[in-house]
Design a protein around this motif. Sequence first.
Motif, short mmCIF file in Angstrom:
data_model
loop_
_atom_site.label_atom_id
_atom_site.label_comp_id
_atom_site.label_asym_id
_atom_site.label_seq_id
_atom_site.Cartn_x
_atom_site.Cartn_y
_atom_site.Cartn_z
N MET A 19 0.33 -1.33 -0.27
CA MET A 19 -0.90 0.25 -0.06
C MET A 19 1.03 1.73 -0.16
SD MET A 19 -2.89 -1.39 0.32
CE MET A 19 -3.89 0.12 0.34
N TYR A 20 0.48 2.21 -0.45
CA TYR A 20 0.87 3.36 -0.28
C TYR A 20 0.53 4.50 0.05
CZ TYR A 20 1.39 8.36 -2.67
OH TYR A 20 2.03 9.44 -2.55
N TYR A 21 1.23 5.07 1.02
CA TYR A 21 1.19 5.62 2.00
C TYR A 21 1.61 7.38 2.72
CZ TYR A 21 -0.95 2.01 4.75
OH TYR A 21 -1.35 0.26 4.91
N ARG A 22 0.97 7.88 2.87
CA ARG A 22 1.34 9.61 2.83
C ARG A 22 1.47 9.68 4.65
NH1 ARG A 22 0.10 14.52 -1.75
NH2 ARG A 22 1.73 12.94 -2.49
N LEU A 23 2.55 10.42 4.52
CA LEU A 23 2.23 11.37 6.59
C LEU A 23 2.26 12.36 6.04
CD1 LEU A 23 1.91 10.67 9.66
CD2 LEU A 23 4.93 10.25 9.19
N TYR A 24 1.74 13.18 6.90
CA TYR A 24 1.57 14.41 6.36
C TYR A 24 1.84 15.57 8.21
CZ TYR A 24 -1.55 14.53 2.54
OH TYR A 24 -1.55 14.40 1.20
N LEU A 25 3.00 16.01 8.24
CA LEU A 25 3.90 16.42 9.53
C LEU A 25 2.93 17.90 9.23
CD1 LEU A 25 7.56 15.42 8.82
CD2 LEU A 25 5.09 14.13 10.46
N LEU A 26 2.63 18.56 10.77
CA LEU A 26 1.19 19.33 10.83
C LEU A 26 2.36 20.51 11.95
CD1 LEU A 26 -1.67 17.28 11.06
CD2 LEU A 26 -1.10 18.43 9.25
N THR A 27 1.39 21.89 11.49
CA THR A 27 2.52 23.05 12.24
C THR A 27 1.18 23.11 13.58
OG1 THR A 27 0.54 24.11 11.88
CG2 THR A 27 2.71 24.53 10.75
N ASP A 28 1.41 23.41 14.43
CA ASP A 28 0.21 23.86 15.86
C ASP A 28 -1.19 24.60 15.48
OD1 ASP A 28 2.85 22.97 17.86
OD2 ASP A 28 3.28 25.56 18.23
N LYS A 29 -0.96 25.14 14.25
CA LYS A 29 -1.82 25.29 14.15
C LYS A 29 -3.00 24.18 13.29
CE LYS A 29 -1.43 30.02 14.83
NZ LYS A 29 -1.86 31.48 14.54
N ALA A 30 -2.92 23.20 13.01
CA ALA A 30 -2.89 21.87 12.34
C ALA A 30 -3.18 22.18 11.00
CB ALA A 30 -4.52 21.70 12.63
N HIS A 31 -2.07 22.80 10.35
CA HIS A 31 -1.56 23.12 8.95
C HIS A 31 -0.60 22.63 8.58
CE1 HIS A 31 -3.86 27.21 8.06
NE2 HIS A 31 -3.65 27.20 10.09
N ILE A 32 -0.58 21.98 7.17
CA ILE A 32 0.61 20.58 6.65
C ILE A 32 2.27 21.36 6.67
CG2 ILE A 32 1.42 19.49 4.70
CD1 ILE A 32 -1.57 19.09 4.62
N ALA A 33 3.11 21.61 7.36
CA ALA A 33 3.82 22.25 7.67
C ALA A 33 4.88 21.04 6.33
CB ALA A 33 4.96 22.04 8.50
N SER A 34 4.97 19.61 5.86
CA SER A 34 5.84 19.16 4.88
C SER A 34 4.95 17.51 5.49
CB SER A 34 6.70 19.26 5.43
OG SER A 34 7.17 17.76 6.27
N PHE A 35 5.54 17.00 4.07
CA PHE A 35 5.06 15.30 3.68
C PHE A 35 6.21 14.49 4.10
CE2 PHE A 35 3.94 17.14 -0.08
CZ PHE A 35 3.97 15.97 -1.11
N GLU A 36 6.28 13.37 4.09
CA GLU A 36 6.48 11.90 3.69
C GLU A 36 5.93 10.83 2.78
OE1 GLU A 36 10.03 11.90 3.72
OE2 GLU A 36 10.26 14.05 4.35
N GLU A 37 6.33 10.16 1.74
CA GLU A 37 5.40 9.31 1.48
C GLU A 37 6.03 7.98 1.07
OE1 GLU A 37 5.77 10.89 -2.99
OE2 GLU A 37 3.31 11.60 -2.40
N PHE A 38 5.75 6.56 1.41
CA PHE A 38 5.97 5.81 1.19
C PHE A 38 5.08 4.50 1.16
CE2 PHE A 38 5.06 7.03 6.26
CZ PHE A 38 4.77 5.85 6.36
N ASP A 39 6.02 3.53 0.83
CA ASP A 39 4.82 2.23 0.65
C ASP A 39 5.01 0.72 2.14
OD1 ASP A 39 4.28 2.47 -1.52
OD2 ASP A 39 5.83 1.68 -2.38
N ALA A 40 4.03 0.63 2.31
CA ALA A 40 4.19 -0.39 3.75
C ALA A 40 3.11 -1.57 3.64
CB ALA A 40 3.46 0.57 4.39
N SER A 41 3.73 -2.36 3.96
CA SER A 41 3.04 -4.31 3.30
C SER A 41 1.02 -4.03 3.85
CB SER A 41 3.19 -5.23 3.83
OG SER A 41 3.27 -4.89 5.87
N ASP A 42 1.05 -3.13 5.18
CA ASP A 42 -0.24 -2.95 5.62
C ASP A 42 -0.73 -1.49 6.54
OD1 ASP A 42 0.75 -3.42 7.59
OD2 ASP A 42 -0.09 -5.93 8.34
#
Length: 75
Positions: A19-42
Amino acid sequence: MLTFIDGNRGHPQEGGPVMYYRLYLLTDKAHIASFEEFDASDDDDAIRRADAYTSPRKELWCERRRVKQWMLQTK
């Protein structure tokens, strides 16, 4: 060549679809600061990988489905 089945990425060298996943790293105000993409088995594998990021506020997504949300209060 990668094979796409129901939104999954197939990696023949690894023996099957993952599966393809995206991890959003958020600011204190819940805005997207950056993201990481990766594959994982589940989802469990993806959550373990996301836990390695020290950001106190983050969201893990698999396509349109939110898998987990971390919203630790920092002061």
